[in-house]
Motif scaffolding. Structure first.
Motif, mmCIF file in Angstrom:
data_model
loop_
_atom_site.group_PDB
_atom_site.id
_atom_site.type_symbol
_atom_site.label_atom_id
_atom_site.label_comp_id
_atom_site.label_asym_id
_atom_site.label_seq_id
_atom_site.Cartn_x
_atom_site.Cartn_y
_atom_site.Cartn_z
ATOM 1 N N GLN A 1 3.618 1.563 0.899
ATOM 2 C CA GLN A 1 3.552 3.014 0.943
ATOM 3 C C GLN A 1 2.155 3.537 0.632
ATOM 4 O OE1 GLN A 1 5.874 4.864 2.096
ATOM 5 N NE2 GLN A 1 7.278 3.162 2.366
ATOM 6 N N GLY A 2 1.331 2.737 -0.006
ATOM 7 C CA GLY A 2 -0.027 3.169 -0.317
ATOM 8 C C GLY A 2 -1.043 2.831 0.751
ATOM 9 N N LEU A 3 -0.605 2.243 1.873
ATOM 10 C CA LEU A 3 -1.541 1.877 2.939
ATOM 11 C C LEU A 3 -1.912 3.088 3.782
ATOM 12 C CD1 LEU A 3 0.110 -1.464 4.117
ATOM 13 C CD2 LEU A 3 -1.930 -1.204 2.714
ATOM 14 N N PRO A 4 -3.105 3.094 4.380
ATOM 15 C CA PRO A 4 -3.482 4.203 5.270
ATOM 16 C C PRO A 4 -2.748 4.109 6.599
ATOM 17 C CG PRO A 4 -5.206 2.538 5.210
ATOM 18 C CD PRO A 4 -4.201 2.131 4.169
ATOM 19 N N GLU A 5 -2.764 5.216 7.353
ATOM 20 C CA GLU A 5 -2.076 5.250 8.646
ATOM 21 C C GLU A 5 -2.669 4.264 9.639
ATOM 22 O OE1 GLU A 5 0.553 6.818 9.380
ATOM 23 O OE2 GLU A 5 0.795 8.020 7.573
ATOM 24 N N SER A 6 -3.953 3.893 9.440
ATOM 25 C CA SER A 6 -4.593 2.980 10.386
ATOM 26 C C SER A 6 -3.975 1.581 10.359
ATOM 27 C CB SER A 6 -6.091 2.879 10.075
ATOM 28 O OG SER A 6 -6.292 2.428 8.737
ATOM 29 N N ARG A 7 -3.227 1.243 9.315
ATOM 30 C CA ARG A 7 -2.621 -0.081 9.226
ATOM 31 C C ARG A 7 -1.121 -0.032 9.460
ATOM 32 N NH1 ARG A 7 -4.674 -3.020 3.914
ATOM 33 N NH2 ARG A 7 -3.531 -4.684 4.952
ATOM 34 N N ALA A 8 -0.641 1.043 10.079
ATOM 35 C CA ALA A 8 0.794 1.200 10.287
ATOM 36 C C ALA A 8 1.353 0.236 11.326
ATOM 37 C CB ALA A 8 1.107 2.635 10.701
ATOM 38 N N SER A 9 0.510 -0.316 12.186
ATOM 39 C CA SER A 9 1.020 -1.185 13.253
ATOM 40 C C SER A 9 1.104 -2.645 12.831
ATOM 41 C CB SER A 9 0.111 -1.074 14.482
ATOM 42 O OG SER A 9 -1.219 -1.479 14.168
ATOM 43 N N GLU A 10 0.710 -2.980 11.611
ATOM 44 C CA GLU A 10 0.776 -4.369 11.169
ATOM 45 C C GLU A 10 2.205 -4.729 10.791
ATOM 46 O OE1 GLU A 10 -2.087 -5.400 8.240
ATOM 47 O OE2 GLU A 10 -3.628 -4.051 9.033
#
Length: 292
Positions: free
Chosen positions: A4-13
């Motif tokens: 939940q603390g990850l940025p949106e840029s890493r949502a596809s991992e």
């Protein structure tokens, strides 16, 4: 918390890639993911892409979502970013048609770290509201009530006949919380509601669950006996040097002094009929010595 603390840029991992970074692998990852799916935090879909290749989408939320809510949120994300439906170049995420299920390393994920839970309906776009029930904030502040609501929402994964909506689960959460307050574990509560369903099926999931919660409520645990208070030390009123002891009730004499006093009272009431032989021998010797 990490995801939940990850940025949106890493949502596809893939979710498994994030798990590897924090040291969760193999069975531990599969167990954690199954628990998150059961609680409504993770949802997965398999779909066939271009060239007949199969892919897996994962949706991770910070609040439990029903299947309908998750599908609505996925549809909204797909409309907002249609290009995300194709796998990124160089990323493992597909297998040929007819191949076994993809490994955990081959999953790709749609991550919505912070889905709106309290946004007013007037300010939220219609496409971003997966269901009317999801727009209600979670009002339960009691941890037992919140845990009970999660258990009720997870019943659909154990048996589709017990599919409860968010409002239905919330209205029954206070009653289910009584089970937890009486020492019943969350897993045992789930089993009590799922086991032994009628052979003819459940006509109303809400009515069936409510009936079981009310009529199968276990007895309240017996009250624990209060711990006896420790009495302070008091001064013994017996003879001899001054000393203290800890009484059990309202005693004024310690144990040794009480026994000595009891012995003295006994011999005062019942004196010895014959003197000890030593005293009698000593008296005879004294009388003989006094005789000329």
């Amino acid at each position: 918390m990490y995801v939940q603390g990850l940025p949106e840029s890493r949502a596809s991992e893939a979710l498994s890639d994030h798990a590897k970074r924090i040291g969760i692998k193999g069975r531990a990852y599969q167990k954690a993911k199954s628990q998150l799916k059961e609680a409504g935090y993770v949802h997965e879909w398999r779909w066939q892409g271009q060239g007949g290749l199969w892919m897996t989408d994962q949706l991770f939320s910070n609040v439990p979502l029903t299947d309908e809510e998750a599908r609505g949120l996925r549809k909204a994300n797909a409309q907002a970013a249609p290009a995300d439906r194709s796998p990124a170049g160089g990323q493992a995420g597909t297998r040929p048609v007819g191949s076994p299920q993809p490994e955990v390393e081959e999953e790709r994920r749609e991550n919505n770290p912070h889905p709106p839970t309290e946004a007013p309906a007037a300010n939220a776009p219609a496409a971003n509201a997966p269901a009317a029930e999801a727009a209600e904030p979670v009002a339960a502040t009691d941890p037992d009530v919140a845990q009970a609501e999660r258990v009720l929402l997870s019943l659909r994964h154990a048996n589709p006949q017990l599919h409860l909506g968010v409002r239905e689960a919330r209205s029954l959460s206070a009653t289910a919380a009584d089970w937890l307050r009486r020492g019943v574990k969350a897993a045992d509560l789930r089993q009590a509601l799922v086991n032994g369903l009628p052979a003819e099926g459940v006509r109303s999931a809400y009515g069936f669950v409510r009936h079981r919660l009310v009529h199968k409520l276990p007895e309240a645990p017996a009250p624990v006996a209060p711990v006896a208070t420790v009495r302070p030390h008091v001064t013994c009123e017996g003879d001899g040097p001054e000393h203290v002891f800890r009484p059990r009730a309202d005693e004024t004499l310690c144990g040794p002094c009480a026994r000595q006093e009891a012995e003295e009272a006994h011999f005062a009431k019942w004196p010895q009929r014959r003197r000890p032989w030593r005293e009698r021998v000593a008296t005879i010797l004294e009388a003989g010595a006094a005789t000329p």
